[in-house]
Design a protein around this motif. Structure first.
Motif, mmCIF file in Angstrom:
data_model
loop_
_atom_site.group_PDB
_atom_site.id
_atom_site.type_symbol
_atom_site.label_atom_id
_atom_site.label_comp_id
_atom_site.label_asym_id
_atom_site.label_seq_id
_atom_site.Cartn_x
_atom_site.Cartn_y
_atom_site.Cartn_z
ATOM 1 N N GLN A 98 0.806 -1.219 0.000
ATOM 2 C CA GLN A 98 0.000 0.000 0.000
ATOM 3 C C GLN A 98 0.842 1.273 0.000
ATOM 4 O O GLN A 98 0.319 2.359 -0.211
ATOM 5 C CB GLN A 98 -0.926 0.010 1.219
ATOM 6 N N LYS A 99 2.144 1.123 0.287
ATOM 7 C CA LYS A 99 3.038 2.274 0.403
ATOM 8 C C LYS A 99 4.265 2.060 -0.473
ATOM 9 O O LYS A 99 4.553 0.942 -0.888
ATOM 10 C CB LYS A 99 3.503 2.439 1.856
ATOM 11 N N LEU A 100 5.003 3.149 -0.712
ATOM 12 C CA LEU A 100 6.339 3.009 -1.283
ATOM 13 C C LEU A 100 7.161 2.255 -0.261
ATOM 14 O O LEU A 100 7.065 2.530 0.940
ATOM 15 C CB LEU A 100 6.996 4.374 -1.488
ATOM 16 N N THR A 101 7.982 1.330 -0.708
ATOM 17 C CA THR A 101 8.861 0.645 0.231
ATOM 18 C C THR A 101 10.281 0.702 -0.300
ATOM 19 O O THR A 101 10.547 0.347 -1.449
ATOM 20 C CB THR A 101 8.436 -0.818 0.473
ATOM 21 N N VAL A 102 11.171 1.215 0.545
ATOM 22 C CA VAL A 102 12.589 1.235 0.207
ATOM 23 C C VAL A 102 13.185 -0.055 0.751
ATOM 24 O O VAL A 102 12.949 -0.430 1.896
ATOM 25 C CB VAL A 102 13.294 2.498 0.758
ATOM 26 N N GLU A 103 13.929 -0.719 -0.101
ATOM 27 C CA GLU A 103 14.446 -2.045 0.245
ATOM 28 C C GLU A 103 15.819 -1.940 0.907
ATOM 29 O O GLU A 103 16.747 -1.370 0.338
ATOM 30 C CB GLU A 103 14.516 -2.931 -0.996
ATOM 31 N N LYS A 104 15.918 -2.510 2.085
ATOM 32 C CA LYS A 104 17.160 -2.490 2.858
ATOM 33 C C LYS A 104 18.210 -3.411 2.253
ATOM 34 O O LYS A 104 19.400 -3.133 2.325
ATOM 35 C CB LYS A 104 16.863 -2.907 4.301
ATOM 36 N N GLN A 105 17.771 -4.519 1.668
ATOM 37 C CA GLN A 105 18.721 -5.529 1.209
ATOM 38 C C GLN A 105 18.169 -6.308 0.024
ATOM 39 O O GLN A 105 16.988 -6.250 -0.270
ATOM 40 C CB GLN A 105 19.021 -6.496 2.342
ATOM 41 N N ALA A 106 19.087 -7.035 -0.600
ATOM 42 C CA ALA A 106 18.707 -7.955 -1.674
ATOM 43 C C ALA A 106 19.395 -9.283 -1.398
ATOM 44 O O ALA A 106 20.543 -9.319 -0.948
ATOM 45 C CB ALA A 106 19.131 -7.411 -3.027
ATOM 46 N N ALA A 130 16.412 -9.700 -7.901
ATOM 47 C CA ALA A 130 17.552 -10.094 -8.731
ATOM 48 C C ALA A 130 18.251 -8.861 -9.295
ATOM 49 O O ALA A 130 19.491 -8.780 -9.314
ATOM 50 C CB ALA A 130 17.096 -11.020 -9.858
ATOM 51 N N LEU A 131 17.474 -7.884 -9.744
ATOM 52 C CA LEU A 131 18.048 -6.646 -10.263
ATOM 53 C C LEU A 131 18.795 -5.899 -9.163
ATOM 54 O O LEU A 131 19.929 -5.467 -9.356
ATOM 55 C CB LEU A 131 16.946 -5.757 -10.852
ATOM 56 N N TYR A 132 18.164 -5.750 -8.015
ATOM 57 C CA TYR A 132 18.773 -5.011 -6.897
ATOM 58 C C TYR A 132 20.068 -5.684 -6.453
ATOM 59 O O TYR A 132 21.086 -5.020 -6.252
ATOM 60 C CB TYR A 132 17.773 -4.934 -5.754
ATOM 61 N N TYR A 133 20.047 -6.996 -6.339
ATOM 62 C CA TYR A 133 21.243 -7.737 -5.933
ATOM 63 C C TYR A 133 22.371 -7.519 -6.943
ATOM 64 O O TYR A 133 23.510 -7.241 -6.568
ATOM 65 C CB TYR A 133 20.928 -9.230 -5.794
ATOM 66 N N ALA A 134 22.043 -7.607 -8.222
ATOM 67 C CA ALA A 134 23.059 -7.432 -9.272
ATOM 68 C C ALA A 134 23.631 -6.016 -9.246
ATOM 69 O O ALA A 134 24.846 -5.825 -9.364
ATOM 70 C CB ALA A 134 22.458 -7.744 -10.641
ATOM 71 N N VAL A 135 22.779 -5.021 -9.069
ATOM 72 C CA VAL A 135 23.244 -3.626 -9.055
ATOM 73 C C VAL A 135 24.114 -3.368 -7.826
ATOM 74 O O VAL A 135 25.192 -2.784 -7.927
ATOM 75 C CB VAL A 135 22.051 -2.651 -9.128
ATOM 76 N N LEU A 136 23.656 -3.802 -6.643
ATOM 77 C CA LEU A 136 24.460 -3.608 -5.431
ATOM 78 C C LEU A 136 25.798 -4.325 -5.540
ATOM 79 O O LEU A 136 26.839 -3.781 -5.162
ATOM 80 C CB LEU A 136 23.695 -4.102 -4.194
ATOM 81 N N THR A 137 25.786 -5.526 -6.064
ATOM 82 C CA THR A 137 27.025 -6.292 -6.230
ATOM 83 C C THR A 137 27.961 -5.607 -7.216
ATOM 84 O O THR A 137 29.170 -5.537 -7.005
ATOM 85 C CB THR A 137 26.702 -7.726 -6.706
ATOM 86 N N HIS A 138 27.406 -5.067 -8.286
ATOM 87 C CA HIS A 138 28.209 -4.384 -9.301
ATOM 88 C C HIS A 138 28.839 -3.100 -8.754
ATOM 89 O O HIS A 138 29.996 -2.796 -9.041
ATOM 90 C CB HIS A 138 27.340 -4.065 -10.517
ATOM 91 N N LEU A 139 28.092 -2.351 -7.979
ATOM 92 C CA LEU A 139 28.581 -1.064 -7.471
ATOM 93 C C LEU A 139 29.515 -1.207 -6.280
ATOM 94 O O LEU A 139 30.339 -0.325 -6.041
ATOM 95 C CB LEU A 139 27.408 -0.163 -7.086
ATOM 96 N N HIS A 140 29.378 -2.270 -5.533
ATOM 97 C CA HIS A 140 30.133 -2.433 -4.284
ATOM 98 C C HIS A 140 31.646 -2.276 -4.427
ATOM 99 O O HIS A 140 32.250 -1.537 -3.661
ATOM 100 C CB HIS A 140 29.792 -3.783 -3.636
ATOM 101 N N PRO A 141 32.289 -2.915 -5.409
ATOM 102 C CA PRO A 141 33.755 -2.837 -5.457
ATOM 103 C C PRO A 141 34.324 -1.583 -6.121
ATOM 104 O O PRO A 141 35.526 -1.381 -6.130
ATOM 105 C CB PRO A 141 34.147 -4.078 -6.257
#
Length: 173
Positions: A78-86, A122-133
Protein backbone atom coordinates in the motif's frame (compact mmCIF):
# COMPACT_ATOMS: atom_id res chain seq x y z
CA UNK A 1 26.16 19.89 -6.38
CA UNK A 2 24.45 18.45 -9.45
CA UNK A 3 24.46 14.68 -9.54
CA UNK A 4 23.76 12.15 -12.24
CA UNK A 5 20.93 9.82 -11.25
CA UNK A 6 19.80 6.70 -13.09
CA UNK A 7 16.17 5.75 -12.48
CA UNK A 8 14.89 2.38 -13.70
CA UNK A 9 11.43 0.86 -14.00
CA UNK A 10 9.91 -2.36 -15.28
CA UNK A 11 7.54 -3.19 -18.08
CA UNK A 12 4.19 -4.95 -17.55
CA UNK A 13 4.63 -8.46 -16.19
CA UNK A 14 1.15 -9.88 -15.64
CA UNK A 15 -1.56 -10.16 -18.28
CA UNK A 16 -4.15 -8.42 -16.07
CA UNK A 17 -1.96 -5.29 -15.72
CA UNK A 18 -2.37 -2.43 -18.14
CA UNK A 19 0.68 -0.58 -16.80
CA UNK A 20 3.49 -1.06 -14.33
CA UNK A 21 3.21 1.38 -11.43
CA UNK A 22 7.00 1.80 -11.28
CA UNK A 23 6.95 3.03 -14.87
CA UNK A 24 3.91 5.24 -14.25
CA UNK A 25 5.78 6.90 -11.39
CA UNK A 26 8.92 7.50 -13.47
CA UNK A 27 6.83 8.86 -16.33
CA UNK A 28 5.45 11.49 -13.95
CA UNK A 29 8.91 12.20 -12.45
CA UNK A 30 10.24 12.80 -15.98
CA UNK A 31 7.64 15.58 -16.34
CA UNK A 32 8.59 17.40 -13.12
CA UNK A 33 10.53 20.56 -13.77
CA UNK A 34 13.09 22.09 -11.46
CA UNK A 35 14.86 18.92 -10.28
CA UNK A 36 18.46 20.15 -9.93
CA UNK A 37 20.09 16.92 -11.08
CA UNK A 38 20.72 15.08 -14.30
CA UNK A 39 18.03 12.41 -14.36
CA UNK A 40 18.46 9.52 -16.75
CA UNK A 41 15.71 6.98 -17.24
CA UNK A 42 15.95 3.33 -18.15
CA UNK A 43 12.28 2.56 -18.37
CA UNK A 44 10.36 -0.61 -19.05
CA UNK A 45 13.10 -3.08 -18.26
CA UNK A 46 12.04 -6.59 -19.27
CA UNK A 47 10.71 -8.70 -16.41
CA UNK A 48 13.50 -11.21 -16.92
CA UNK A 49 16.05 -12.42 -14.37
CA UNK A 50 18.99 -12.14 -16.77
CA UNK A 51 18.02 -9.32 -19.12
CA UNK A 52 16.95 -6.72 -16.55
CA UNK A 53 20.27 -6.79 -14.63
CA UNK A 54 22.23 -6.97 -17.90
CA UNK A 55 20.54 -3.85 -19.31
CA UNK A 56 20.78 -1.93 -16.03
CA UNK A 57 24.48 -2.69 -15.51
CA UNK A 58 25.24 -1.74 -19.13
CA UNK A 59 23.53 1.62 -18.54
CA UNK A 60 25.40 2.09 -15.24
CA UNK A 61 28.69 1.42 -17.01
CA UNK A 62 27.77 3.89 -19.77
CA UNK A 63 26.52 6.72 -17.51
CA UNK A 64 28.67 6.24 -14.40
CA UNK A 65 25.86 7.75 -12.29
CA UNK A 66 26.32 9.02 -8.76
CA UNK A 67 23.12 7.29 -7.70
CA UNK A 68 20.97 4.45 -9.01
CA UNK A 69 17.34 4.17 -7.97
CA UNK A 70 15.62 1.07 -9.28
CA UNK A 71 11.84 0.92 -9.08
CA UNK A 72 9.49 -2.02 -9.33
CA UNK A 73 5.82 -2.69 -8.78
CA UNK A 74 4.59 -4.32 -5.58
CA UNK A 75 0.97 -5.09 -6.24
CA UNK A 76 0.20 -6.22 -2.70
CA UNK A 77 1.76 -3.23 -0.92
CA UNK A 78 0.00 0.00 0.00
CA UNK A 79 3.04 2.27 0.40
CA UNK A 80 6.34 3.01 -1.28
CA UNK A 81 8.86 0.65 0.23
CA UNK A 82 12.59 1.24 0.21
CA UNK A 83 14.45 -2.04 0.24
CA UNK A 84 17.16 -2.49 2.86
CA UNK A 85 18.72 -5.53 1.21
CA UNK A 86 18.71 -7.95 -1.67
CA UNK A 87 19.23 -11.69 -1.44
CA UNK A 88 20.53 -14.28 -3.83
CA UNK A 89 20.17 -17.72 -2.33
CA UNK A 90 21.62 -17.52 1.18
CA UNK A 91 23.68 -14.42 0.45
CA UNK A 92 22.39 -10.93 1.20
CA UNK A 93 23.83 -7.55 0.38
CA UNK A 94 22.63 -4.49 2.28
CA UNK A 95 22.43 -1.01 0.81
CA UNK A 96 25.02 1.28 2.44
CA UNK A 97 22.37 4.00 2.67
CA UNK A 98 21.05 4.87 6.11
CA UNK A 99 17.35 4.41 5.39
CA UNK A 100 15.57 5.72 8.54
CA UNK A 101 16.62 9.37 7.97
CA UNK A 102 15.71 9.06 4.28
CA UNK A 103 12.11 8.16 5.01
CA UNK A 104 11.66 10.14 8.20
CA UNK A 105 8.25 11.87 8.17
CA UNK A 106 7.32 10.65 4.67
CA UNK A 107 3.62 9.80 4.74
CA UNK A 108 3.45 6.81 2.40
CA UNK A 109 6.94 5.31 2.61
CA UNK A 110 8.38 2.55 4.77
CA UNK A 111 11.44 0.30 4.94
CA UNK A 112 11.24 -3.31 3.79
CA UNK A 113 13.65 -6.18 4.34
CA UNK A 114 12.01 -8.38 1.71
CA UNK A 115 12.65 -7.30 -1.87
CA UNK A 116 10.28 -9.94 -3.12
CA UNK A 117 12.33 -12.93 -4.32
CA UNK A 118 11.53 -12.12 -7.95
CA UNK A 119 13.10 -10.07 -10.75
CA UNK A 120 13.09 -6.91 -8.60
CA UNK A 121 15.33 -8.55 -6.04
CA UNK A 122 17.55 -10.09 -8.73
CA UNK A 123 18.05 -6.65 -10.26
CA UNK A 124 18.77 -5.01 -6.90
CA UNK A 125 21.24 -7.74 -5.93
CA UNK A 126 23.06 -7.43 -9.27
CA UNK A 127 23.24 -3.63 -9.06
CA UNK A 128 24.46 -3.61 -5.43
CA UNK A 129 27.02 -6.29 -6.23
CA UNK A 130 28.21 -4.38 -9.30
CA UNK A 131 28.58 -1.06 -7.47
CA UNK A 132 30.13 -2.43 -4.28
CA UNK A 133 33.75 -2.84 -5.46
CA UNK A 134 33.98 0.42 -7.41
CA UNK A 135 36.49 2.99 -6.11
CA UNK A 136 34.07 5.83 -6.84
CA UNK A 137 31.45 5.59 -4.13
CA UNK A 138 28.05 5.21 -5.75
CA UNK A 139 24.86 4.32 -3.99
CA UNK A 140 21.86 2.30 -5.07
CA UNK A 141 18.38 1.88 -3.73
CA UNK A 142 15.39 -0.17 -4.76
CA UNK A 143 11.93 1.32 -4.29
CA UNK A 144 8.80 -0.76 -4.62
CA UNK A 145 5.77 1.16 -5.86
CA UNK A 146 2.22 0.07 -5.00
CA UNK A 147 -0.61 0.08 -7.52
CA UNK A 148 -1.25 3.76 -8.21
CA UNK A 149 -4.72 5.25 -7.94
CA UNK A 150 -6.01 8.81 -8.33
CA UNK A 151 -6.04 9.03 -4.52
CA UNK A 152 -2.58 7.69 -3.68
CA UNK A 153 -0.62 8.88 -6.73
CA UNK A 154 -0.08 12.52 -5.62
CA UNK A 155 1.23 11.70 -2.11
CA UNK A 156 3.35 8.82 -3.45
CA UNK A 157 4.89 11.10 -6.08
CA UNK A 158 5.53 13.68 -3.37
CA UNK A 159 7.22 11.09 -1.13
CA UNK A 160 9.33 9.83 -4.05
CA UNK A 161 10.49 13.34 -4.95
CA UNK A 162 11.38 14.01 -1.29
CA UNK A 163 13.26 10.71 -1.22
CA UNK A 164 15.24 11.69 -4.33
CA UNK A 165 16.04 15.07 -2.79
CA UNK A 166 17.26 13.48 0.43
CA UNK A 167 19.34 10.92 -1.44
CA UNK A 168 21.20 13.72 -3.21
CA UNK A 169 21.91 15.79 -0.11
CA UNK A 170 24.95 15.24 2.04
CA UNK A 171 24.90 11.50 2.44
CA UNK A 172 22.79 10.66 5.51
CA UNK A 173 24.92 7.72 6.63
Amino acid sequence: MTQTILLTSFDIWMSHHQTNSSDELLEKVSQVSGIPHHLHFLRKLPVDFQEAPKEAIAKINELQPDLVVCCGMAESRQKLTVEKQARCGKEAIVTPLNLPPLIHDLKLTEISEDAGQFVCEALYYAVLTHLHPHPKKRDALFVHVPILTPTNFPPILDDFLHLLHRLTQSNPQ
